[in-house]
Scaffold this motif. Structure first.
Motif, mmCIF file in Angstrom:
data_model
loop_
_atom_site.group_PDB
_atom_site.id
_atom_site.type_symbol
_atom_site.label_atom_id
_atom_site.label_comp_id
_atom_site.label_asym_id
_atom_site.label_seq_id
_atom_site.Cartn_x
_atom_site.Cartn_y
_atom_site.Cartn_z
ATOM 1 N N TYR A 177 31.609 35.450 58.478
ATOM 2 C CA TYR A 177 32.811 35.373 57.640
ATOM 3 C C TYR A 177 32.491 34.662 56.327
ATOM 4 C CZ TYR A 177 37.388 34.105 55.903
ATOM 5 O OH TYR A 177 38.473 33.928 55.100
ATOM 6 N N ASP A 178 31.795 33.538 56.427
ATOM 7 C CA ASP A 178 31.424 32.797 55.220
ATOM 8 C C ASP A 178 30.512 33.633 54.325
ATOM 9 O OD1 ASP A 178 32.920 30.594 55.940
ATOM 10 O OD2 ASP A 178 31.236 29.533 56.864
ATOM 11 N N GLN A 179 29.611 34.392 54.935
ATOM 12 C CA GLN A 179 28.709 35.249 54.162
ATOM 13 C C GLN A 179 29.499 36.321 53.409
ATOM 14 O OE1 GLN A 179 26.049 37.605 56.560
ATOM 15 N NE2 GLN A 179 24.446 37.571 54.977
ATOM 16 N N ILE A 180 30.425 36.965 54.094
ATOM 17 C CA ILE A 180 31.246 38.000 53.470
ATOM 18 C C ILE A 180 32.111 37.382 52.366
ATOM 19 C CG2 ILE A 180 33.169 39.603 53.838
ATOM 20 C CD1 ILE A 180 31.983 40.082 56.662
ATOM 21 N N SER A 181 32.678 36.236 52.643
ATOM 22 C CA SER A 181 33.538 35.570 51.671
ATOM 23 C C SER A 181 32.766 35.206 50.407
ATOM 24 C CB SER A 181 34.133 34.318 52.305
ATOM 25 O OG SER A 181 34.930 33.630 51.395
ATOM 26 N N SER A 182 31.560 34.700 50.563
ATOM 27 C CA SER A 182 30.777 34.345 49.379
ATOM 28 C C SER A 182 30.360 35.591 48.603
ATOM 29 C CB SER A 182 29.553 33.507 49.763
ATOM 30 O OG SER A 182 28.643 34.276 50.518
ATOM 31 N N SER A 183 30.087 36.693 49.317
ATOM 32 C CA SER A 183 29.745 37.948 48.626
ATOM 33 C C SER A 183 30.925 38.450 47.804
ATOM 34 C CB SER A 183 29.335 39.022 49.639
ATOM 35 O OG SER A 183 28.160 38.646 50.308
ATOM 36 N N VAL A 184 32.098 38.386 48.373
ATOM 37 C CA VAL A 184 33.299 38.819 47.654
ATOM 38 C C VAL A 184 33.534 37.902 46.454
ATOM 39 C CG1 VAL A 184 35.811 39.029 47.817
ATOM 40 C CG2 VAL A 184 34.377 39.938 49.627
ATOM 41 N N GLY A 185 33.323 36.612 46.638
ATOM 42 C CA GLY A 185 33.498 35.663 45.538
ATOM 43 C C GLY A 185 32.529 35.939 44.391
ATOM 44 N N ARG A 186 31.285 36.262 44.730
ATOM 45 C CA ARG A 186 30.311 36.591 43.686
ATOM 46 C C ARG A 186 30.702 37.878 42.971
ATOM 47 N NH1 ARG A 186 26.534 35.191 47.662
ATOM 48 N NH2 ARG A 186 26.085 37.388 47.999
ATOM 49 N N LEU A 187 31.154 38.855 43.743
ATOM 50 C CA LEU A 187 31.576 40.123 43.145
ATOM 51 C C LEU A 187 32.753 39.889 42.195
ATOM 52 C CD1 LEU A 187 31.437 43.236 42.983
ATOM 53 C CD2 LEU A 187 33.056 43.291 44.879
ATOM 54 N N TRP A 188 33.726 39.136 42.639
ATOM 55 C CA TRP A 188 34.918 38.881 41.815
ATOM 56 C C TRP A 188 34.560 38.088 40.564
ATOM 57 C CZ3 TRP A 188 39.318 41.098 41.361
ATOM 58 C CH2 TRP A 188 40.347 40.496 40.648
ATOM 59 N N GLY A 189 33.583 37.202 40.682
ATOM 60 C CA GLY A 189 33.171 36.394 39.545
ATOM 61 C C GLY A 189 32.246 37.116 38.581
ATOM 62 N N ASN A 190 31.820 38.304 38.912
ATOM 63 C CA ASN A 190 30.930 39.084 38.060
ATOM 64 C C ASN A 190 31.622 39.370 36.722
ATOM 65 O OD1 ASN A 190 29.521 41.238 36.804
ATOM 66 N ND2 ASN A 190 28.738 41.927 38.788
ATOM 67 N N PRO A 191 30.950 39.101 35.609
ATOM 68 C CA PRO A 191 31.576 39.325 34.290
ATOM 69 C C PRO A 191 32.017 40.773 34.061
ATOM 70 C CG PRO A 191 29.545 38.056 34.058
ATOM 71 C CD PRO A 191 29.623 38.482 35.483
ATOM 72 N N LYS A 192 31.269 41.736 34.585
ATOM 73 C CA LYS A 192 31.674 43.141 34.423
ATOM 74 C C LYS A 192 32.983 43.415 35.151
ATOM 75 C CE LYS A 192 27.091 45.125 33.707
ATOM 76 N NZ LYS A 192 26.084 46.060 34.216
ATOM 77 N N VAL A 193 33.097 42.846 36.356
ATOM 78 C CA VAL A 193 34.337 43.034 37.123
ATOM 79 C C VAL A 193 35.505 42.389 36.385
ATOM 80 C CG1 VAL A 193 35.526 42.448 39.278
ATOM 81 C CG2 VAL A 193 33.154 43.243 39.344
ATOM 82 N N GLN A 194 35.292 41.188 35.875
ATOM 83 C CA GLN A 194 36.367 40.497 35.167
ATOM 84 C C GLN A 194 36.750 41.226 33.877
ATOM 85 O OE1 GLN A 194 38.317 37.925 36.206
ATOM 86 N NE2 GLN A 194 37.257 38.397 38.113
ATOM 87 N N ALA A 195 35.757 41.812 33.206
ATOM 88 C CA ALA A 195 36.059 42.590 32.001
ATOM 89 C C ALA A 195 36.906 43.808 32.353
ATOM 90 C CB ALA A 195 34.767 43.025 31.312
ATOM 91 N N THR A 196 36.557 44.460 33.456
ATOM 92 C CA THR A 196 37.329 45.628 33.905
ATOM 93 C C THR A 196 38.751 45.222 34.278
ATOM 94 O OG1 THR A 196 35.311 46.673 34.712
ATOM 95 C CG2 THR A 196 37.393 47.527 35.559
ATOM 96 N N VAL A 197 38.879 44.092 34.967
ATOM 97 C CA VAL A 197 40.211 43.593 35.340
ATOM 98 C C VAL A 197 41.035 43.311 34.086
ATOM 99 C CG1 VAL A 197 41.442 41.630 36.369
ATOM 100 C CG2 VAL A 197 39.528 42.677 37.581
ATOM 101 N N GLY A 198 40.427 42.703 33.092
ATOM 102 C CA GLY A 198 41.138 42.413 31.836
ATOM 103 C C GLY A 198 41.588 43.684 31.137
#
Length: 105
Positions: free
Chosen positions: A26-47
Motif C-alpha cells: 500500500y505504501d509503495q503504491i501510495s508513493s508511486s501515485v504521489g510521485r506521478l501526481w507531483g510530476n511537472p508534466k502532470v501538473q501542467a496538464t492539470v492546469g
C-alpha cells in the motif's frame, strides 16, 4: 467524465491491491501515485484542463444568460398582450376569467 471514472477505477484497484498485499505494498503504491501526481508534466496538464474548464463554464454561463433573457422577454410580451387585450383567441380580461359561486347560507 471518462477520465474521472478511470481515475476512480485505478484508485479502487490500488486500494484493493494494497489491502491484499499488506501495508508495505500500500505504501509503495501510495508513493508511486504521489510521485506521478507531483510530476511537472502532470501538473501542467492539470492546469491546462482547469483553464479550459473555466473557459467552457464561462461560455455556458453566457449562453444560459442569453436564453433566460430571451425567455423572459417572450413571457413579458405574452403578459403584456393578455393585459392589453391583444388579439388572442377570444381571451377574456383577467377579472372575467373565473366565476366562482359561493353557496349562500
Amino acid at each position: 467524465m471518462m477520465g474521472k471514472v478511470l481515475l476512480l477505477a485505478a484508485a479502487g484497484a490500488g486500494y484493493v491491491l494494497g489491502a491484499r498485499a499488506g501495508r508495505e505494498r500500500y505504501d509503495q503504491i501510495s508513493s508511486s501515485v504521489g510521485r506521478l501526481w507531483g510530476n511537472p508534466k502532470v501538473q501542467a496538464t492539470v492546469g491546462d484542463l482547469q483553464d479550459k474548464a473555466g473557459d467552457v463554464a464561462k461560455q455556458a454561463g453566457s449562453v444560459a444568460q442569453e436564453k433566460v433573457g430571451a425567455a423572459a422577454g417572450s413571457v413579458a410580451g405574452s403578459v403584456k398582450d393578455k393585459f392589453s387585450g391583444g388579439s388572442g383567441s377570444g381571451d377574456q380580461p383577467l377579472g372575467e376569467q373565473h366565476h366562482t359561486r359561493m353557496p349562500s347560507d
